[in-house]
Design an enzyme around this catalytic site. Structure first.
Site, PDB file in Angstrom:
ATOM      1  N   SER A  47      -0.582  -3.718 -17.550  1.00  0.00           N
ATOM      2  CA  SER A  47      -1.727  -4.637 -17.384  1.00  0.00           C
ATOM      3  C   SER A  47      -3.028  -4.034 -17.919  1.00  0.00           C
ATOM      4  O   SER A  47      -4.042  -4.730 -18.024  1.00  0.00           O
ATOM      5  CB  SER A  47      -1.883  -5.037 -15.911  1.00  0.00           C
ATOM      6  N   SER A  63      -4.634   2.053 -17.005  1.00  0.00           N
ATOM      7  CA  SER A  63      -5.012   3.380 -17.518  1.00  0.00           C
ATOM      8  C   SER A  63      -6.061   3.258 -18.618  1.00  0.00           C
ATOM      9  O   SER A  63      -6.990   4.074 -18.700  1.00  0.00           O
ATOM     10  CB  SER A  63      -3.782   4.106 -18.073  1.00  0.00           C
ATOM     11  N   ARG A  97       2.111  11.546 -10.424  1.00  0.00           N
ATOM     12  CA  ARG A  97       3.559  11.718 -10.210  1.00  0.00           C
ATOM     13  C   ARG A  97       4.119  12.901 -11.010  1.00  0.00           C
ATOM     14  O   ARG A  97       5.268  13.287 -10.827  1.00  0.00           O
ATOM     15  CB  ARG A  97       4.299  10.418 -10.575  1.00  0.00           C
ATOM     16  N   SER A 129       0.295   0.213  -7.216  1.00  0.00           N
ATOM     17  CA  SER A 129       0.011  -0.046  -5.787  1.00  0.00           C
ATOM     18  C   SER A 129       0.373  -1.486  -5.420  1.00  0.00           C
ATOM     19  O   SER A 129      -0.510  -2.301  -5.156  1.00  0.00           O
ATOM     20  CB  SER A 129      -1.444   0.279  -5.447  1.00  0.00           C
ATOM     21  N   GLY A 160      14.703  -1.729  -9.632  1.00  0.00           N
ATOM     22  CA  GLY A 160      13.501  -1.785  -8.796  1.00  0.00           C
ATOM     23  C   GLY A 160      12.232  -1.649  -9.617  1.00  0.00           C
ATOM     24  O   GLY A 160      11.315  -0.915  -9.235  1.00  0.00           O
TER      25      GLY A 160
END
Ligand SMILES: Nc1ncnc2c1ncn2[C@@H]1O[C@H](COP(=O)(O)OS(=O)(=O)O)[C@@H](OP(=O)(O)O)[C@H]1O
Ligand SMILES: Nc1ncnc2c1ncn2[C@@H]1O[C@H](COP(=O)(O)OP(=O)(O)O)[C@@H](O)[C@H]1O
Length: 275
Positions: free
Chosen positions: A110, A113, A139, A180, A229
Protein backbone atom coordinates in the site's frame (compact mmCIF):
# COMPACT_ATOMS: atom_id res chain seq x y z
CA UNK A 1 27.74 2.73 33.99
CA UNK A 2 25.93 5.18 36.24
CA UNK A 3 28.83 7.59 36.12
CA UNK A 4 29.01 7.48 32.33
CA UNK A 5 25.28 8.19 32.08
CA UNK A 6 25.57 11.01 34.53
CA UNK A 7 28.49 12.48 32.61
CA UNK A 8 26.58 12.67 29.37
CA UNK A 9 23.53 14.05 31.16
CA UNK A 10 25.58 16.81 32.64
CA UNK A 11 27.36 17.40 29.35
CA UNK A 12 23.99 18.18 27.84
CA UNK A 13 23.08 20.59 30.59
CA UNK A 14 26.33 22.47 30.11
CA UNK A 15 25.89 22.71 26.35
CA UNK A 16 22.36 23.99 26.59
CA UNK A 17 21.26 25.03 30.09
CA UNK A 18 18.19 26.70 28.57
CA UNK A 19 17.13 23.28 27.35
CA UNK A 20 16.24 22.15 30.83
CA UNK A 21 12.82 22.86 32.19
CA UNK A 22 12.53 25.45 34.95
CA UNK A 23 11.70 22.97 37.67
CA UNK A 24 14.97 21.23 36.88
CA UNK A 25 17.07 24.25 36.02
CA UNK A 26 20.64 23.95 37.17
CA UNK A 27 22.56 26.87 38.55
CA UNK A 28 25.40 27.97 36.29
CA UNK A 29 28.61 29.70 37.25
CA UNK A 30 31.28 29.38 34.60
CA UNK A 31 33.99 31.10 36.69
CA UNK A 32 33.93 28.81 39.66
CA UNK A 33 35.86 25.58 39.77
CA UNK A 34 34.63 22.46 41.48
CA UNK A 35 31.06 21.37 41.87
CA UNK A 36 28.82 23.90 40.14
CA UNK A 37 25.83 21.83 39.20
CA UNK A 38 23.86 19.23 41.01
CA UNK A 39 20.47 17.73 40.58
CA UNK A 40 18.39 15.64 42.89
CA UNK A 41 16.36 12.74 41.61
CA UNK A 42 12.58 12.92 41.84
CA UNK A 43 12.34 10.78 44.95
CA UNK A 44 15.27 12.61 46.55
CA UNK A 45 17.26 9.42 46.99
CA UNK A 46 20.18 10.35 44.77
CA UNK A 47 22.10 13.42 43.94
CA UNK A 48 24.37 13.98 40.95
CA UNK A 49 27.28 16.36 41.12
CA UNK A 50 30.03 17.15 38.68
CA UNK A 51 33.12 19.23 38.35
CA UNK A 52 33.74 21.70 35.58
CA UNK A 53 37.38 20.61 35.45
CA UNK A 54 36.32 17.52 33.57
CA UNK A 55 36.49 15.04 36.44
CA UNK A 56 33.93 12.29 36.55
CA UNK A 57 30.67 13.06 38.29
CA UNK A 58 29.94 11.41 41.58
CA UNK A 59 26.75 9.58 42.34
CA UNK A 60 25.87 9.73 46.01
CA UNK A 61 22.99 8.18 47.81
CA UNK A 62 21.79 10.72 50.33
CA UNK A 63 18.94 8.66 51.62
CA UNK A 64 20.85 5.48 52.21
CA UNK A 65 18.24 2.84 52.89
CA UNK A 66 15.17 4.75 51.73
CA UNK A 67 13.42 2.95 48.87
CA UNK A 68 10.27 3.87 46.98
CA UNK A 69 7.44 1.37 46.53
CA UNK A 70 8.18 -1.77 44.55
CA UNK A 71 5.83 -2.93 41.81
CA UNK A 72 4.85 -6.03 39.95
CA UNK A 73 4.31 -5.55 36.21
CA UNK A 74 3.48 -8.64 34.19
CA UNK A 75 5.98 -11.27 35.26
CA UNK A 76 8.44 -8.72 36.61
CA UNK A 77 8.28 -8.64 40.39
CA UNK A 78 9.87 -6.18 42.84
CA UNK A 79 10.73 -3.56 40.27
CA UNK A 80 10.96 0.17 40.75
CA UNK A 81 10.57 3.08 38.33
CA UNK A 82 13.56 5.42 38.30
CA UNK A 83 13.09 9.07 37.46
CA UNK A 84 15.71 11.40 36.02
CA UNK A 85 15.61 15.19 36.32
CA UNK A 86 16.17 15.51 32.59
CA UNK A 87 12.72 14.80 31.21
CA UNK A 88 10.87 14.59 27.91
CA UNK A 89 10.12 18.29 27.94
CA UNK A 90 13.85 19.03 28.24
CA UNK A 91 14.75 16.76 25.34
CA UNK A 92 12.00 18.34 23.26
CA UNK A 93 13.42 21.80 23.90
CA UNK A 94 16.83 20.58 22.85
CA UNK A 95 15.37 19.28 19.57
CA UNK A 96 12.75 22.02 19.11
CA UNK A 97 10.04 19.48 18.34
CA UNK A 98 7.60 17.26 20.21
CA UNK A 99 7.99 13.52 20.38
CA UNK A 100 5.14 11.55 18.89
CA UNK A 101 4.31 8.39 16.95
CA UNK A 102 3.10 8.39 13.36
CA UNK A 103 1.60 4.92 12.98
CA UNK A 104 1.23 3.94 9.32
CA UNK A 105 -1.05 0.95 8.72
CA UNK A 106 -2.19 -0.74 5.51
CA UNK A 107 -1.93 -3.77 3.30
CA UNK A 108 1.36 -5.05 1.96
CA UNK A 109 2.17 -2.93 -1.08
CA UNK A 110 0.00 0.00 0.00
CA UNK A 111 3.04 2.29 0.17
CA UNK A 112 3.78 2.36 3.92
CA UNK A 113 7.56 2.14 3.65
CA UNK A 114 7.71 4.57 0.74
CA UNK A 115 5.63 7.10 2.66
CA UNK A 116 7.67 6.61 5.84
CA UNK A 117 10.85 7.34 3.92
CA UNK A 118 9.42 10.38 2.11
CA UNK A 119 8.15 11.78 5.42
CA UNK A 120 11.47 11.16 7.12
CA UNK A 121 13.32 12.99 4.32
CA UNK A 122 10.89 15.91 4.39
CA UNK A 123 11.18 16.34 8.15
CA UNK A 124 14.95 15.88 8.05
CA UNK A 125 15.17 18.78 5.59
CA UNK A 126 13.22 20.86 8.09
CA UNK A 127 15.76 19.97 10.77
CA UNK A 128 13.43 17.58 12.59
CA UNK A 129 14.62 14.28 14.02
CA UNK A 130 12.68 11.15 13.03
CA UNK A 131 13.24 7.44 13.27
CA UNK A 132 11.46 4.78 11.23
CA UNK A 133 10.37 1.47 12.71
CA UNK A 134 9.47 -0.57 9.65
CA UNK A 135 7.79 -3.95 10.13
CA UNK A 136 10.00 -5.71 7.60
CA UNK A 137 13.15 -4.22 9.16
CA UNK A 138 12.25 -4.82 12.81
CA UNK A 139 11.55 -8.45 11.92
CA UNK A 140 15.24 -8.70 10.90
CA UNK A 141 16.27 -8.18 14.54
CA UNK A 142 14.15 -7.43 17.59
CA UNK A 143 11.18 -9.40 16.26
CA UNK A 144 12.96 -12.12 14.33
CA UNK A 145 11.40 -14.75 16.62
CA UNK A 146 7.87 -13.86 15.51
CA UNK A 147 5.83 -15.44 12.73
CA UNK A 148 2.71 -14.11 10.99
CA UNK A 149 0.14 -16.01 13.03
CA UNK A 150 -2.31 -13.74 14.84
CA UNK A 151 -0.70 -13.88 18.30
CA UNK A 152 2.76 -13.22 16.86
CA UNK A 153 1.48 -10.27 14.84
CA UNK A 154 -0.05 -8.97 18.10
CA UNK A 155 3.29 -9.36 19.91
CA UNK A 156 5.07 -7.70 16.97
CA UNK A 157 2.79 -4.68 17.26
CA UNK A 158 3.01 -4.59 21.06
CA UNK A 159 6.81 -4.54 21.01
CA UNK A 160 6.99 -1.94 18.27
CA UNK A 161 4.39 0.14 20.13
CA UNK A 162 6.56 0.06 23.26
CA UNK A 163 9.70 0.95 21.32
CA UNK A 164 7.86 3.76 19.53
CA UNK A 165 6.75 5.08 22.91
CA UNK A 166 10.40 5.21 24.02
CA UNK A 167 11.36 7.11 20.87
CA UNK A 168 8.53 9.58 21.46
CA UNK A 169 9.70 9.97 25.06
CA UNK A 170 13.16 10.73 23.67
CA UNK A 171 11.54 13.66 21.83
CA UNK A 172 11.80 11.97 18.44
CA UNK A 173 9.10 11.77 15.77
CA UNK A 174 8.80 8.01 15.42
CA UNK A 175 7.32 6.68 12.19
CA UNK A 176 6.08 3.11 12.66
CA UNK A 177 5.11 1.46 9.39
CA UNK A 178 3.60 -1.96 9.81
CA UNK A 179 0.63 -3.80 8.35
CA UNK A 180 -0.72 -3.99 11.92
CA UNK A 181 -3.90 -5.69 10.72
CA UNK A 182 -5.82 -5.78 14.01
CA UNK A 183 -7.63 -2.73 15.38
CA UNK A 184 -7.28 -3.87 18.95
CA UNK A 185 -3.47 -4.09 18.65
CA UNK A 186 -3.22 -0.62 17.12
CA UNK A 187 -5.54 0.79 19.78
CA UNK A 188 -3.37 -0.75 22.48
CA UNK A 189 -0.38 1.16 21.07
CA UNK A 190 -2.43 4.35 20.95
CA UNK A 191 -3.28 3.87 24.62
CA UNK A 192 0.41 3.76 25.55
CA UNK A 193 0.79 7.42 24.61
CA UNK A 194 -0.60 10.72 25.88
CA UNK A 195 -3.67 12.03 24.02
CA UNK A 196 -2.71 13.39 20.60
CA UNK A 197 0.76 11.86 20.48
CA UNK A 198 -0.38 8.82 18.45
CA UNK A 199 -1.23 9.74 14.87
CA UNK A 200 -2.77 6.84 12.98
CA UNK A 201 -2.29 7.05 9.22
CA UNK A 202 -4.31 4.66 7.07
CA UNK A 203 -2.96 3.77 3.64
CA UNK A 204 -6.38 3.39 2.05
CA UNK A 205 -5.23 1.50 -1.03
CA UNK A 206 -7.36 -1.34 -2.37
CA UNK A 207 -6.23 -4.94 -2.46
CA UNK A 208 -6.50 -4.80 -6.27
CA UNK A 209 -4.00 -1.94 -6.47
CA UNK A 210 -1.63 -3.54 -3.94
CA UNK A 211 -1.80 -6.84 -5.76
CA UNK A 212 -1.15 -5.19 -9.09
CA UNK A 213 1.96 -3.51 -7.62
CA UNK A 214 3.21 -6.68 -5.88
CA UNK A 215 6.84 -5.43 -5.79
CA UNK A 216 8.11 -8.48 -3.89
CA UNK A 217 5.97 -11.06 -5.68
CA UNK A 218 4.33 -12.01 -2.37
CA UNK A 219 0.73 -11.76 -3.58
CA UNK A 220 1.58 -14.05 -6.44
CA UNK A 221 3.03 -16.59 -4.01
CA UNK A 222 0.02 -16.21 -1.70
CA UNK A 223 -2.43 -16.72 -4.57
CA UNK A 224 -0.48 -19.82 -5.56
CA UNK A 225 -0.84 -21.11 -1.98
CA UNK A 226 2.91 -20.89 -1.40
CA UNK A 227 2.52 -18.35 1.42
CA UNK A 228 -0.20 -19.19 3.92
CA UNK A 229 -1.97 -16.55 6.01
CA UNK A 230 -1.09 -13.61 3.80
CA UNK A 231 -2.86 -10.38 4.78
CA UNK A 232 -5.72 -9.57 2.43
CA UNK A 233 -5.67 -12.99 0.78
CA UNK A 234 -6.30 -15.55 3.50
CA UNK A 235 -5.66 -13.42 6.60
CA UNK A 236 -7.69 -10.44 7.85
CA UNK A 237 -7.03 -6.70 7.65
CA UNK A 238 -9.21 -4.44 9.79
CA UNK A 239 -9.18 -0.86 8.47
CA UNK A 240 -9.18 1.92 11.07
CA UNK A 241 -12.55 3.38 12.07
CA UNK A 242 -11.29 6.66 13.50
CA UNK A 243 -7.80 7.38 12.25
CA UNK A 244 -6.29 10.86 12.21
CA UNK A 245 -5.23 10.73 8.55
CA UNK A 246 -6.42 8.62 5.64
CA UNK A 247 -4.34 8.61 2.45
CA UNK A 248 -4.51 7.02 -0.94
CA UNK A 249 -8.07 7.69 -2.04
CA UNK A 250 -8.84 10.42 -4.54
CA UNK A 251 -8.47 13.94 -3.16
CA UNK A 252 -5.89 13.21 -0.48
CA UNK A 253 -2.89 13.25 -2.82
CA UNK A 254 -1.46 10.30 -4.64
CA UNK A 255 2.30 10.64 -4.79
CA UNK A 256 4.35 9.73 -1.72
CA UNK A 257 5.56 13.34 -1.53
CA UNK A 258 2.01 14.71 -1.54
CA UNK A 259 1.09 12.21 1.14
CA UNK A 260 4.08 13.17 3.26
CA UNK A 261 3.08 16.83 2.89
CA UNK A 262 -0.35 16.04 4.35
CA UNK A 263 1.30 14.56 7.43
CA UNK A 264 3.80 17.41 7.79
CA UNK A 265 0.87 19.87 7.58
CA UNK A 266 -0.93 17.93 10.29
CA UNK A 267 2.13 17.95 12.56
CA UNK A 268 2.66 21.67 11.97
CA UNK A 269 -0.98 22.45 12.82
CA UNK A 270 -0.84 20.40 15.98
CA UNK A 271 2.41 22.04 17.11
CA UNK A 272 4.63 18.97 16.94
CA UNK A 273 7.32 20.68 14.86
CA UNK A 274 8.28 23.02 17.67
CA UNK A 275 9.01 22.44 21.35
N1 LIG B 1 1.86 -13.75 5.75
C1 LIG B 1 2.25 -12.48 5.57
N2 LIG B 1 1.35 -11.48 5.64
C2 LIG B 1 1.77 -10.22 5.46
N3 LIG B 1 3.05 -9.85 5.22
C3 LIG B 1 3.99 -10.83 5.14
C4 LIG B 1 3.61 -12.18 5.30
N4 LIG B 1 4.75 -12.92 5.17
C5 LIG B 1 5.76 -12.09 4.93
N5 LIG B 1 5.31 -10.82 4.91
C6 LIG B 1 6.22 -9.66 4.79
O1 LIG B 1 6.24 -9.07 6.07
C7 LIG B 1 5.96 -7.68 5.99
C8 LIG B 1 4.93 -7.26 7.04
O2 LIG B 1 5.49 -7.29 8.31
P1 LIG B 1 4.73 -6.54 9.48
O3 LIG B 1 5.58 -6.71 10.69
O4 LIG B 1 4.43 -5.14 9.06
O5 LIG B 1 3.37 -7.36 9.62
S1 LIG B 1 2.33 -7.34 10.82
O6 LIG B 1 2.14 -5.94 11.21
O7 LIG B 1 2.89 -8.14 11.91
O8 LIG B 1 1.11 -7.94 10.30
C9 LIG B 1 5.40 -7.43 4.63
O9 LIG B 1 6.00 -6.20 4.25
P2 LIG B 1 5.18 -5.00 3.54
O10 LIG B 1 4.92 -5.50 2.16
O11 LIG B 1 6.15 -3.86 3.59
O12 LIG B 1 3.92 -4.72 4.31
C10 LIG B 1 5.85 -8.61 3.79
O13 LIG B 1 7.02 -8.27 3.11
N1 LIG C 1 1.91 6.74 -3.64
C1 LIG C 1 2.29 5.76 -4.47
N2 LIG C 1 1.83 5.72 -5.73
C2 LIG C 1 2.21 4.73 -6.57
N3 LIG C 1 3.04 3.73 -6.22
C3 LIG C 1 3.52 3.72 -4.99
C4 LIG C 1 3.17 4.73 -4.04
N4 LIG C 1 3.79 4.45 -2.87
C5 LIG C 1 4.51 3.34 -3.09
N5 LIG C 1 4.36 2.89 -4.34
C6 LIG C 1 4.95 1.67 -4.93
O1 LIG C 1 4.20 0.59 -4.41
C7 LIG C 1 5.05 -0.48 -4.07
C8 LIG C 1 4.88 -0.83 -2.59
O2 LIG C 1 5.35 0.23 -1.80
P1 LIG C 1 5.92 -0.03 -0.36
O3 LIG C 1 6.26 1.29 0.21
O4 LIG C 1 6.98 -1.05 -0.38
O5 LIG C 1 4.62 -0.61 0.37
P2 LIG C 1 4.46 -1.35 1.76
O6 LIG C 1 5.58 -0.88 2.64
O7 LIG C 1 3.12 -0.96 2.27
O8 LIG C 1 4.55 -2.81 1.45
C9 LIG C 1 6.46 -0.04 -4.42
O9 LIG C 1 6.78 -0.57 -5.69
C10 LIG C 1 6.37 1.46 -4.47
O10 LIG C 1 7.29 2.02 -5.38
Amino acid sequence: MIAAGAKSLLGLSIASPKGLSDRNSLSSNSRSVGVVRSCVSMDGSQTLSHNTNGSFPELKSINGKKQGPLSTVGNSTNIKWHECPVEKVDRQRLLDQKGCVIWVTGLSGSGKSTLACALNQMLYKKGKLCYILDGDNVRHGLNRDLSFKAEDRAENIRRVGEVAKLFADAGIICIASLISPYRTDRDACRNLLPEGDFVEVFMDVSLEVCEARDPKGLYKLARAGKIKGFTGIDDPYEPPLNCEISLGREGSGTSPIEMAEVIVGYLENKGYLQA
